[in-house]
Design an enzyme around this catalytic site. Structure first.
Site, PDB file in Angstrom:
ATOM      1  N   ASP A  34     -11.776  23.186   1.341  1.00 22.54           N
ATOM      2  CA  ASP A  34     -13.020  23.302   2.100  1.00 22.54           C
ATOM      3  C   ASP A  34     -13.825  24.480   1.559  1.00 22.54           C
ATOM      4  O   ASP A  34     -13.278  25.538   1.282  1.00 22.54           O
ATOM      5  CB  ASP A  34     -12.714  23.504   3.593  1.00 22.54           C
ATOM      6  CG  ASP A  34     -13.896  23.172   4.479  1.00 22.54           C
ATOM      7  OD1 ASP A  34     -13.797  22.213   5.277  1.00 22.54           O
ATOM      8  OD2 ASP A  34     -14.940  23.876   4.385  1.00 22.54           O
ATOM      9  N   THR A 135     -19.513   6.838   7.695  1.00 25.18           N
ATOM     10  CA  THR A 135     -20.176   6.731   8.989  1.00 25.18           C
ATOM     11  C   THR A 135     -20.765   5.333   9.190  1.00 25.18           C
ATOM     12  O   THR A 135     -21.069   4.642   8.210  1.00 25.18           O
ATOM     13  CB  THR A 135     -21.317   7.776   9.054  1.00 25.18           C
ATOM     14  OG1 THR A 135     -22.169   7.483  10.149  1.00 25.18           O
ATOM     15  CG2 THR A 135     -22.177   7.749   7.792  1.00 25.18           C
ATOM     16  N   ASP A 136     -20.969   4.959  10.446  1.00 25.91           N
ATOM     17  CA  ASP A 136     -21.648   3.683  10.737  1.00 25.91           C
ATOM     18  C   ASP A 136     -23.147   3.781  10.454  1.00 25.91           C
ATOM     19  O   ASP A 136     -23.837   2.759  10.435  1.00 25.91           O
ATOM     20  CB  ASP A 136     -21.405   3.249  12.193  1.00 25.91           C
ATOM     21  CG  ASP A 136     -21.953   4.220  13.223  1.00 25.91           C
ATOM     22  OD1 ASP A 136     -22.372   5.339  12.850  1.00 25.91           O
ATOM     23  OD2 ASP A 136     -21.961   3.864  14.420  1.00 25.91           O
ATOM     24  N   GLU A 137     -23.644   5.009  10.217  1.00 27.82           N
ATOM     25  CA  GLU A 137     -25.093   5.162  10.001  1.00 27.82           C
ATOM     26  C   GLU A 137     -25.549   4.505   8.703  1.00 27.82           C
ATOM     27  O   GLU A 137     -26.741   4.256   8.512  1.00 27.82           O
ATOM     28  CB  GLU A 137     -25.485   6.647  10.039  1.00 27.82           C
ATOM     29  CG  GLU A 137     -25.115   7.283  11.361  1.00 27.82           C
ATOM     30  CD  GLU A 137     -25.718   8.659  11.587  1.00 27.82           C
ATOM     31  OE1 GLU A 137     -26.788   8.952  11.043  1.00 27.82           O
ATOM     32  OE2 GLU A 137     -25.090   9.448  12.321  1.00 27.82           O
ATOM     33  N   TYR A 160     -29.272  11.783   5.214  1.00 26.89           N
ATOM     34  CA  TYR A 160     -27.820  11.849   5.436  1.00 26.89           C
ATOM     35  C   TYR A 160     -27.171  10.488   5.210  1.00 26.89           C
ATOM     36  O   TYR A 160     -26.235  10.342   4.414  1.00 26.89           O
ATOM     37  CB  TYR A 160     -27.513  12.359   6.860  1.00 26.89           C
ATOM     38  CG  TYR A 160     -26.083  12.105   7.299  1.00 26.89           C
ATOM     39  CD1 TYR A 160     -25.023  12.746   6.666  1.00 26.89           C
ATOM     40  CD2 TYR A 160     -25.785  11.215   8.334  1.00 26.89           C
ATOM     41  CE1 TYR A 160     -23.697  12.501   7.053  1.00 26.89           C
ATOM     42  CE2 TYR A 160     -24.482  10.974   8.726  1.00 26.89           C
ATOM     43  CZ  TYR A 160     -23.440  11.613   8.087  1.00 26.89           C
ATOM     44  OH  TYR A 160     -22.141  11.377   8.468  1.00 26.89           O
ATOM     45  N   LYS A 164     -24.474   9.166   2.301  1.00 21.87           N
ATOM     46  CA  LYS A 164     -23.145   8.622   2.616  1.00 21.87           C
ATOM     47  C   LYS A 164     -23.032   7.188   2.068  1.00 21.87           C
ATOM     48  O   LYS A 164     -21.977   6.802   1.561  1.00 21.87           O
ATOM     49  CB  LYS A 164     -22.898   8.630   4.133  1.00 21.87           C
ATOM     50  CG  LYS A 164     -22.721  10.013   4.747  1.00 21.87           C
ATOM     51  CD  LYS A 164     -21.509  10.776   4.235  1.00 21.87           C
ATOM     52  CE  LYS A 164     -20.188  10.181   4.681  1.00 21.87           C
ATOM     53  NZ  LYS A 164     -19.052  11.083   4.322  1.00 21.87           N
TER      54      LYS A 164
HETATM   55  N1  NAD Z   1     -19.194  13.642  13.291  1.00 23.38           N
HETATM   56  C1  NAD Z   1     -19.314  12.342  13.389  1.00 23.38           C
HETATM   57  O1  NAD Z   1     -19.657  11.844  14.450  1.00 23.38           O
HETATM   58  C2  NAD Z   1     -18.975  11.441  12.214  1.00 23.38           C
HETATM   59  C3  NAD Z   1     -18.944  10.084  12.418  1.00 23.38           C
HETATM   60  C4  NAD Z   1     -18.576   9.243  11.361  1.00 23.38           C
HETATM   61  C5  NAD Z   1     -18.270   9.782  10.125  1.00 23.38           C
HETATM   62  N2  NAD Z   1     -18.337  11.119   9.920  1.00 23.38           N
HETATM   63  C6  NAD Z   1     -17.970  11.634   8.591  1.00 23.38           C
HETATM   64  O2  NAD Z   1     -16.742  12.337   8.747  1.00 23.38           O
HETATM   65  C7  NAD Z   1     -16.701  13.440   7.855  1.00 23.38           C
HETATM   66  C8  NAD Z   1     -16.433  14.723   8.640  1.00 23.38           C
HETATM   67  O3  NAD Z   1     -17.466  14.905   9.605  1.00 23.38           O
HETATM   68  P1  NAD Z   1     -17.488  16.187  10.549  1.00 23.38           P
HETATM   69  O4  NAD Z   1     -18.287  15.820  11.749  1.00 23.38           O
HETATM   70  O5  NAD Z   1     -16.120  16.700  10.709  1.00 23.38           O
HETATM   71  O6  NAD Z   1     -18.341  17.183   9.635  1.00 23.38           O
HETATM   72  P2  NAD Z   1     -18.435  18.776   9.703  1.00 23.38           P
HETATM   73  O7  NAD Z   1     -19.834  19.089   9.267  1.00 23.38           O
HETATM   74  O8  NAD Z   1     -17.933  19.285  10.994  1.00 23.38           O
HETATM   75  O9  NAD Z   1     -17.402  19.254   8.573  1.00 23.38           O
HETATM   76  C9  NAD Z   1     -17.646  19.109   7.213  1.00 23.38           C
HETATM   77  C10 NAD Z   1     -16.702  20.064   6.470  1.00 23.38           C
HETATM   78  O10 NAD Z   1     -16.933  19.878   5.056  1.00 23.38           O
HETATM   79  C11 NAD Z   1     -17.003  21.146   4.446  1.00 23.38           C
HETATM   80  N3  NAD Z   1     -17.852  21.030   3.246  1.00 23.38           N
HETATM   81  C12 NAD Z   1     -19.182  20.775   3.191  1.00 23.38           C
HETATM   82  N4  NAD Z   1     -19.604  20.765   1.909  1.00 23.38           N
HETATM   83  C13 NAD Z   1     -18.508  20.987   1.137  1.00 23.38           C
HETATM   84  C14 NAD Z   1     -18.277  21.076  -0.269  1.00 23.38           C
HETATM   85  N5  NAD Z   1     -19.294  20.935  -1.144  1.00 23.38           N
HETATM   86  N6  NAD Z   1     -17.027  21.306  -0.719  1.00 23.38           N
HETATM   87  C15 NAD Z   1     -15.988  21.468   0.157  1.00 23.38           C
HETATM   88  N7  NAD Z   1     -16.149  21.412   1.505  1.00 23.38           N
HETATM   89  C16 NAD Z   1     -17.391  21.174   1.981  1.00 23.38           C
HETATM   90  C17 NAD Z   1     -17.612  22.059   5.494  1.00 23.38           C
HETATM   91  O11 NAD Z   1     -17.313  23.425   5.242  1.00 23.38           O
HETATM   92  C18 NAD Z   1     -16.958  21.526   6.767  1.00 23.38           C
HETATM   93  O12 NAD Z   1     -15.722  22.186   7.022  1.00 23.38           O
HETATM   94  C19 NAD Z   1     -18.021  13.441   7.099  1.00 23.38           C
HETATM   95  O13 NAD Z   1     -17.807  12.833   5.857  1.00 23.38           O
HETATM   96  C20 NAD Z   1     -18.940  12.620   7.965  1.00 23.38           C
HETATM   97  O14 NAD Z   1     -19.909  11.963   7.178  1.00 23.38           O
HETATM   98  C21 NAD Z   1     -18.679  11.962  10.938  1.00 23.38           C
END
Ligand code: NAD
Length: 351
Positions: A34, A135-137, A160, A164
């Site tokens: 991370d 994501t579903d988006e 975004y 994705k």
């Molecule tokens: N939150 C939602 O509702 C949701 C729903 C569906 C899918 N997702 C997907 O799930 C995944 C996680 O989502 P989340 O809500 O936990 O996101 P988040 O923003 O809470 O966490 C993302 C993490 O990625 C790290 N990060 C960002 N850029 C980076 C890089 N270049 N190198 C290494 N680390 C990096 C950040 O430091 C952070 O810890 C994402 O891929 C997101 O698209 C999220």
């Protein structure tokens, strides 16, 4: 059997839930990679930090040299790729970081995963998987009816979701062209403990607690399908270990709610658990200018993962939301550090 899991984005909201589950409930080893952007928080990994099956690498997934070294040193069986820029509003203000990390970073990781996979001894090749979390988006916006299925056409609308969608296509191509063993999941909106307070549910809980306005975009009638984060983490481990290679699975909570319904439900729980002498929390609701290009409705058909892998969510929206509010009430240090530092609840993405 104990496997080696490389989890990118493991200090984020969903990634940290996956890592807490892997260390707390399985015999597997975990290496978190991370970059610790504003959204990454080591405090979310504190519950597992003492385990000898856990390690942390502060690294950018766009850095091919670092990724190659980490793959060589940790030698994973499973890669769970969650690292991403994840907030739609921020993607409107600054799309460049979304292209760099979500598209470029996924490309770098796929290349290093492929190099690693090809060099594995035959006996380990069969177990190797690259699980891309999406994501579903990517499917765009629904009208009043219909559900997103795995074969729904991609129609991303925000920077975004476009980034994705691009990463999903790369993963598909690396499977099809190079034979990288991949699985993919597309999930609806998550909520729960350790959620960064720029997202709807934690923002509303904390603003309400502090007697601040509860900014609801537009008319409040946009619909999202909400899933409790630990249910998502369980689904992800199911797909990472048992999903069919080359397949994608939609994950959802069967909990369609309008944004204003969500905000009112939070207010009602807080009225009960932390009554405000000034009056019901709902008085703080304030309608603000809508998000540009705001998708109307997302809803998931999660039938495939249920039928084929036996996963269903455990929490209803009512039970999950109550757990979430209780967690924020009990964990003021976790969010207090964020609210007093990197993010103070300001409006983002008004374009
Ligand atoms: N939150 C939602 O509702 C949701 C729903 C569906 C899918 N997702 C997907 O799930 C995944 C996680 O989502 P989340 O809500 O936990 O996101 P988040 O923003 O809470 O966490 C993302 C993490 O990625 C790290 N990060 C960002 N850029 C980076 C890089 N270049 N190198 C290494 N680390 C990096 C950040 O430091 C952070 O810890 C994402 O891929 C997101 O698209 C999220």
């Amino acid at each position: 059997m104990s496997l080696r899991f490389l989890v990118t984005g493991g200090a984020g909201f969903i990634g940290s839930a996956v890592v807490r589950k892997l260390i707390g409930e399985t015999p597997h080893h975990v290496c978190v990679v991370d970059k610790l952007t504003y959204a990454g928080n080591l405090a979310s990994l504190e519950p597992v930090a003492g385990s000898n099956r856990y390690r942390f690498e502060k690294a950018d997934i766009c850095d091919a040299g670092r990724m190659q070294a980490i793959f060589a040193e940790f030698s994973p069986d499973v890669v769970m790729h969650l690292a991403a820029e994840s907030h739609v509003d921020r993607s409107i203000d600054g799309p460049g970081a979304f292209i760099d990390t979500n598209v470029g970073g996924t490309f770098t990781l796929l290349q290093e995963a492929l190099r690693h996979f090809r060099a594995l001894p035959e006996a380990r090749k069969g177990a190797f998987r690259f699980h891309h979390i999406s994501t579903d988006e990517v499917f765009g916006s629904l009208g009043a009816d219909g559900l997103f299925r795995e074969d729904t056409a991609y129609q991303p609308n925000s920077p975004y979701s476009a980034s994705k969608a691009a990463s999903d296509h790369l993963v598909r191509a690396w499977h099809h062209t190079y034979g990288l063993p991949t699985v993919m999941t597309n999930c609806s909106n998550n909520y729960g403990p350790y959620h960064f307070p720029e997202k709807l549910i934690p923002l509303m809980i904390l603003n309400a607690l502090e007697g601040k306005q509860l900014p609801v975009y537009g008319n409040g009638l946009n619909i999202r399908d909400w899933l409790y984060v630990d249910d998502h983490a369980e689904a992800l481990l199911t797909v990472a270990t048992r999903g069919v290679l080359g397949e994608s699975y939609n994950i959802g909570g069967h909990n369609e709610k309008t944004n204003i319904e969500v905000v009112k439900a939070i207010c009602a729980i807080l009225d009960e658990l932390r009554p405000d002498p000034a009056g019901p929390h709902e008085r703080l609701v304030s309608y603000v200018t809508d998000r540009p290009g705001h998708d109307a409705r997302y809803a998931i058909d999660a039938g495939k993962i249920g039928r084929e892998l036996g996963w269903t969510p455990k929490e209803t929206f009512e039970t999950g939301l109550r757990r979430t509010v209780e967690w924020y009430l009990a964990n003021t240090k976790w969010w207090g550090d964020i609210r007093s530092g990197v993010y103070r609840g300001e409006r983002l993405g008004a374009a």
